[in-house]
Each structure stands twice: as structure tokens, then as C-alpha cells.
Motif scaffolding. Structure first.
Motif, PDB file in Angstrom:
ATOM      1  N   ALA A 205       0.831  -1.209   0.000  1.00 13.77           N
ATOM      2  CA  ALA A 205       0.000   0.000   0.000  1.00 13.77           C
ATOM      3  C   ALA A 205       0.862   1.254   0.000  1.00 13.77           C
ATOM      4  O   ALA A 205       0.537   2.252  -0.666  1.00 13.77           O
ATOM      5  N   ALA A 206       1.985   1.234   0.739  1.00 11.53           N
ATOM      6  CA  ALA A 206       2.875   2.396   0.782  1.00 11.53           C
ATOM      7  C   ALA A 206       3.550   2.612  -0.568  1.00 11.53           C
ATOM      8  O   ALA A 206       3.706   3.748  -1.026  1.00 11.53           O
ATOM      9  N   LEU A 207       3.953   1.522  -1.219  1.00 12.16           N
ATOM     10  CA  LEU A 207       4.560   1.646  -2.544  1.00 12.16           C
ATOM     11  C   LEU A 207       3.559   2.187  -3.552  1.00 12.16           C
ATOM     12  O   LEU A 207       3.893   3.045  -4.382  1.00 12.16           O
ATOM     13  N   TYR A 208       2.335   1.695  -3.480  1.00 13.30           N
ATOM     14  CA  TYR A 208       1.299   2.181  -4.387  1.00 13.30           C
ATOM     15  C   TYR A 208       1.078   3.685  -4.181  1.00 13.30           C
ATOM     16  O   TYR A 208       0.965   4.453  -5.156  1.00 13.30           O
ATOM     17  N   ALA A 209       1.043   4.116  -2.920  1.00 14.01           N
ATOM     18  CA  ALA A 209       0.850   5.545  -2.630  1.00 14.01           C
ATOM     19  C   ALA A 209       1.990   6.375  -3.210  1.00 14.01           C
ATOM     20  O   ALA A 209       1.770   7.464  -3.750  1.00 14.01           O
ATOM     21  N   ALA A 210       3.214   5.861  -3.112  1.00 14.63           N
ATOM     22  CA  ALA A 210       4.366   6.607  -3.619  1.00 14.63           C
ATOM     23  C   ALA A 210       4.312   6.782  -5.129  1.00 14.63           C
ATOM     24  O   ALA A 210       4.898   7.724  -5.672  1.00 14.63           O
ATOM     25  N   TRP A 211       3.594   5.891  -5.836  1.00 12.76           N
ATOM     26  CA  TRP A 211       3.477   5.980  -7.291  1.00 12.76           C
ATOM     27  C   TRP A 211       2.220   6.727  -7.733  1.00 12.76           C
ATOM     28  O   TRP A 211       2.080   7.032  -8.932  1.00 12.76           O
ATOM     29  N   ASP A 289       7.435 -11.272   5.454  1.00 13.95           N
ATOM     30  CA  ASP A 289       8.274 -10.648   6.481  1.00 13.95           C
ATOM     31  C   ASP A 289       7.977  -9.171   6.686  1.00 13.95           C
ATOM     32  O   ASP A 289       8.748  -8.460   7.345  1.00 13.95           O
ATOM     33  N   GLY A 290       6.878  -8.673   6.126  1.00 11.31           N
ATOM     34  CA  GLY A 290       6.518  -7.273   6.282  1.00 11.31           C
ATOM     35  C   GLY A 290       7.065  -6.372   5.195  1.00 11.31           C
ATOM     36  O   GLY A 290       6.706  -5.190   5.131  1.00 11.31           O
ATOM     37  N   ARG A 291       7.928  -6.917   4.353  1.00 15.86           N
ATOM     38  CA  ARG A 291       8.423  -6.161   3.218  1.00 15.86           C
ATOM     39  C   ARG A 291       7.471  -6.338   2.039  1.00 15.86           C
ATOM     40  O   ARG A 291       6.477  -7.063   2.127  1.00 15.86           O
ATOM     41  N   ALA A 292       7.784  -5.700   0.924  1.00 17.33           N
ATOM     42  CA  ALA A 292       6.967  -5.847  -0.275  1.00 17.33           C
ATOM     43  C   ALA A 292       7.876  -5.914  -1.490  1.00 17.33           C
ATOM     44  O   ALA A 292       8.961  -5.315  -1.509  1.00 17.33           O
ATOM     45  N   ARG A 293       7.422  -6.649  -2.486  1.00 16.52           N
ATOM     46  CA  ARG A 293       8.170  -6.774  -3.740  1.00 16.52           C
ATOM     47  C   ARG A 293       7.535  -5.884  -4.799  1.00 16.52           C
ATOM     48  O   ARG A 293       6.315  -5.892  -4.972  1.00 16.52           O
ATOM     49  N   GLU A 330      14.567   8.091   4.440  1.00 19.08           N
ATOM     50  CA  GLU A 330      14.538   9.413   5.066  1.00 19.08           C
ATOM     51  C   GLU A 330      13.204   9.720   5.737  1.00 19.08           C
ATOM     52  O   GLU A 330      13.111  10.655   6.535  1.00 19.08           O
ATOM     53  N   ASN A 331      12.169   8.909   5.418  1.00 22.43           N
ATOM     54  CA  ASN A 331      10.831   9.140   5.978  1.00 22.43           C
ATOM     55  C   ASN A 331      10.233   7.792   6.399  1.00 22.43           C
ATOM     56  O   ASN A 331       9.308   7.274   5.749  1.00 22.43           O
ATOM     57  N   PRO A 332      10.747   7.200   7.486  1.00 25.25           N
ATOM     58  CA  PRO A 332      10.289   5.859   7.879  1.00 25.25           C
ATOM     59  C   PRO A 332       8.798   5.754   8.114  1.00 25.25           C
ATOM     60  O   PRO A 332       8.204   4.673   7.957  1.00 25.25           O
ATOM     61  N   ALA A 333       8.178   6.858   8.491  1.00 28.80           N
ATOM     62  CA  ALA A 333       6.729   6.818   8.755  1.00 28.80           C
ATOM     63  C   ALA A 333       5.925   6.481   7.503  1.00 28.80           C
ATOM     64  O   ALA A 333       4.775   6.046   7.600  1.00 28.80           O
ATOM     65  N   LEU A 334       6.549   6.666   6.326  1.00 24.34           N
ATOM     66  CA  LEU A 334       5.827   6.381   5.070  1.00 24.34           C
ATOM     67  C   LEU A 334       5.825   4.891   4.726  1.00 24.34           C
ATOM     68  O   LEU A 334       5.101   4.469   3.825  1.00 24.34           O
ATOM     69  N   ARG A 335       6.581   4.091   5.446  1.00 24.96           N
ATOM     70  CA  ARG A 335       6.736   2.687   5.085  1.00 24.96           C
ATOM     71  C   ARG A 335       5.452   1.884   5.229  1.00 24.96           C
ATOM     72  O   ARG A 335       5.282   0.853   4.570  1.00 24.96           O
ATOM     73  N   ARG A 336       4.579   2.302   6.110  1.00 24.09           N
ATOM     74  CA  ARG A 336       3.374   1.515   6.378  1.00 24.09           C
ATOM     75  C   ARG A 336       2.124   2.343   6.133  1.00 24.09           C
ATOM     76  O   ARG A 336       1.152   2.278   6.880  1.00 24.09           O
ATOM     77  N   THR A 337       2.110   3.122   5.075  1.00 25.40           N
ATOM     78  CA  THR A 337       0.962   3.962   4.747  1.00 25.40           C
ATOM     79  C   THR A 337      -0.284   3.099   4.573  1.00 25.40           C
ATOM     80  O   THR A 337      -0.236   2.058   3.925  1.00 25.40           O
TER      81      THR A 337
END
Length: 337
Positions: A205-211, A289-293, A330-337
Motif C-alpha cells: 500500500a505504501a509503494l502504491y501511494a508513492a506511485w 516478512d513485512g516487506r513488499a516486492r 529518510e521518511n520511515p513513517a511512510l513505510r506503512r501507509t
């Protein structure tokens, strides 16, 4: 780059709009394969029972009995196929042992399937083309079904125990749902494709938001002006090492929150573009593991790339993904948007 492997599963392509084509390399001779396409007793071992009248205009009957194909239990969503009524189509081409085509039983002739056989030494290349398919989900289902059935055929011809039909079908649906998203704006599989894959310490979800959120895109992708909706346009500027400005433009083709962004993508230039129907598709998938591909696919028709062009494309996208990685660092809070 995209290449068809006629010995593997999940290699079907979209050869033209609303059309799926699958190639399968099988042990010959060609007359043997023709019999498995047309003889009801042999066809029921891998596809369906039922008569087939051997001439154009002849009747085709399919009696699907998937429980006879393998030991797999039938999923609830496909229970109707355990004892389906007779489904009828009509032969449109009959040229033994080279070409067979008929309207597809079960959809009132709305679609048509063609089988072409090409001897290759002791083997035969079977090309199955299913045309006039109604929508993307139907194309996924049809591609998965044909691929799974052809796997059973390959097992029968080799004298091997047939693989599980429904377990194979379920796996193929996931493959084709992703693959059929990788089509040009015209709805065809691109001639060329380069893919870059990266794992991020962030959610899908965080990656999608970044795009897709312009405020975030401006923090890593470049200077972005974007109307983020299917059909909406975008323009992104970035600076070169020598102060030059590069601009890319396009429009959004598909947006699936948390899963996929697909857009046309072209360099803004007064020069003719050798890349036709170029697009990028960015898919996201959460890992255990909480990461995303993230997988970025850059596809196009037209100019064939040299090896150095492929590497240059991969490096360019890798640099952009480095910027995205830095955004999360630089913005860890964005990792779990």
C-alpha cells in the motif's frame, strides 16, 4: 525481454485484442496430435468428450468431466463442470493434420478456437489461439484453462500420470492475471520487455501511494504534474548531470490500489519515437516478512533493443528505484501507509 517458451507453463500471450495464444511443444508425429484433437475417446483424456463432425459446418460437442482428468478435487466455483450438459459449437476450419478451428462450445459461438500443428523434427508445435474473448477476466480464465489442459495432454502423450488439473489451473490464474496486465494500450503483448525487481522495507500500500499520490511522487520521481485516474495524463521532469531537463509523458491505463499501476510512458521530444506503444506496469505484493516486492515492467513495440540498450534501461529504472528507497529511508513513517 519477453520470449515464449513452448515447453513451459504460463507462457501464453495476447496476440491481438481479446485474443490469447498458447504454444506447446509435444512429442509427434503430427497425425498423433491431430487424433488427440479430433477423436472423442482421445480428446476426453485431456479436454472433453463429445462428437466432432469432420468437415466445415460440422457439429462439435463438448462434455466436460474435469474429475476424470486428474485426482484433484473440483473447487466449489467450478462444480458445474463436474457434470456439464452437452455444449455445442461448429467446425469452421478442417484441414488435417494441420489446422482445426471451431466456435467455442458453451458461449453460443461468441468466441472461436484455432489449433495449428507445425512438425519440428520428432516433435510438433501446437499453437492454440482463442479469439473474441469478452473481457480481461475471461481471458485470464481461458488462458489458464487451455494451459492446464495442454499440460494434461503433454502428460498423456508422454505416458506420465496426469498432473493435478485444478491445482495447476489455480497457479496459472495467478500467473496470467499478472501477465495479461502486461499489454500495450492496443491490448497486445509487447514485442519487447525489460523487467526490474526490487524488495522494499515498506508495504504494498505504501509503494502504491508513492506511485500515485502527486505530493509523494514529487519527493522522489521528479517534478510531477499528474491526473491520477484511468485515462488521466501525467508529465514528469528530471534533471540530468549537466543541467539538462528530461521529460516523460503519458496517461494512466490501470490503477488497482495496493497492487498495480499501469501507464503509457514516452520521452517528450520533437524527434520521431522509435518505441511504439511503450508502457510501464508497476506491480506490488506484500511478503510474509513485512516487506513488499515491486516489479517494474517496461514494454514496447518497434525498435529491437541491443544488449546495451537493455542494460541501460535496467540501470535507468534502478536509479529511479534507488530514489524511492531513499524516500523511505529518510521518511520511515511512510513505510506503512
Amino acid at each position: 525481454m519477453f520470449r515464449v517458451d513452448a515447453t513451459a507453463h504460463g507462457q501464453g500471450i495476447v496476440s491481438e485484442p481479446a485474443t490469447v495464444r498458447i504454444e506447446k511443444l509435444l512429442p509427434g508425429p503430427v497425425e498423433r496430435i491431430w487424433d488427440y484433437l479430433t477423436d472423442p475417446a482421445k480428446r476426453r483424456l485431456w479436454l472433453a468428450a463429445g462428437i466432432m463432425e469432420p468437415h466445415p459446418g460440422g457439429q462439435v460437442e463438448h462434455l466436460f468431466r474435469h474429475r476424470e482428468l486428474s485426482d484433484d478435487a473440483t473447487p466449489e466455483s467450478y462444480r458445474d463442470f463436474e457434470n456439464s450438459p452437452a455444449m455445442h459449437g461448429e467446425v469452421t476450419q478442417w484441414d488435417p493434420p494441420r489446422t482445426l478451428a471451431y466456435t467455442w462450445p458453451g458461449d453460443n459461438g461468441a468466441s472461436e478456437v484455432t489449433f495449428e500443428l507445425f512438425p519440428e523434427g520428432s516433435q510438433v508445435l501446437l499453437v492454440v489461439t482463442h479469439r473474441r474473448l469478452g473481457d480481461p477476466e475471461t481471458m485470464v480464465s481461458v488462458a489458464s484453462g487451455w494451459d492446464a489442459h495442454l499440460g494434461i495432454l503433454a502428460d498423456r502423450l508422454a505416458g506420465d500420470p496426469p498432473r493435478g488439473f485444478w491445482s495447476t489451473h489455480a497457479r496459472l490464474e495467478e500467473i496470467y492475471r499478472d501477465r495479461l496486465a502486461l499489454t500495450t494500450e492496443r491490448g497486445t503483448t509487447p514485442e519487447y520487455m525489460v523487467q526490474v525487481e526490487r524488495e522494499f522495507d515498506a508495504s504494498a500500500a505504501a509503494l502504491y501511494a508513492a506511485w500515485t499520490e502527486p505530493a509523494l511522487m514529487n519527493r522522489w520521481f521528479g517534478r510531477v504534474d499528474a491526473d491520477v485516474r484511468p485515462g488521466g495524463r501525467f508529465r514528469v521532469e528530471s534533471d540530468g548531470d549537466d543541467g539538462e531537463v528530461f521529460a516523460h509523458v503519458g496517461k494512466y491505463l490501470a490503477l488497482e490500489p495496493g497492487r498495480l499501476v499501469k501507464q503509457t510512458f514516452a520521452v517528450e521530444s520533437d524527434e520521431p519515437n522509435p518505441y511504439v506503444d511503450e508502457f510501464i506496469a508497476i506491480s506490488f505484493r506484500d511478503l510474509s516478512d513485512g516487506r513488499a516486492r515491486l516489479i517494474l515492467s517496461d514494454g514496447w513495440d518497434g525498435l529491437a533493443p541491443a544488449d546495451e540498450d537493455i542494460e541501460k534501461t535496467r540501470q535507468g529504472w534502478s536509479l529511479w528505484l534507488d530514489l524511492l528507497d531513499r524516500l523511505f529511508d529518510e521518511n520511515p513513517a511512510l513505510r506503512r501507509t
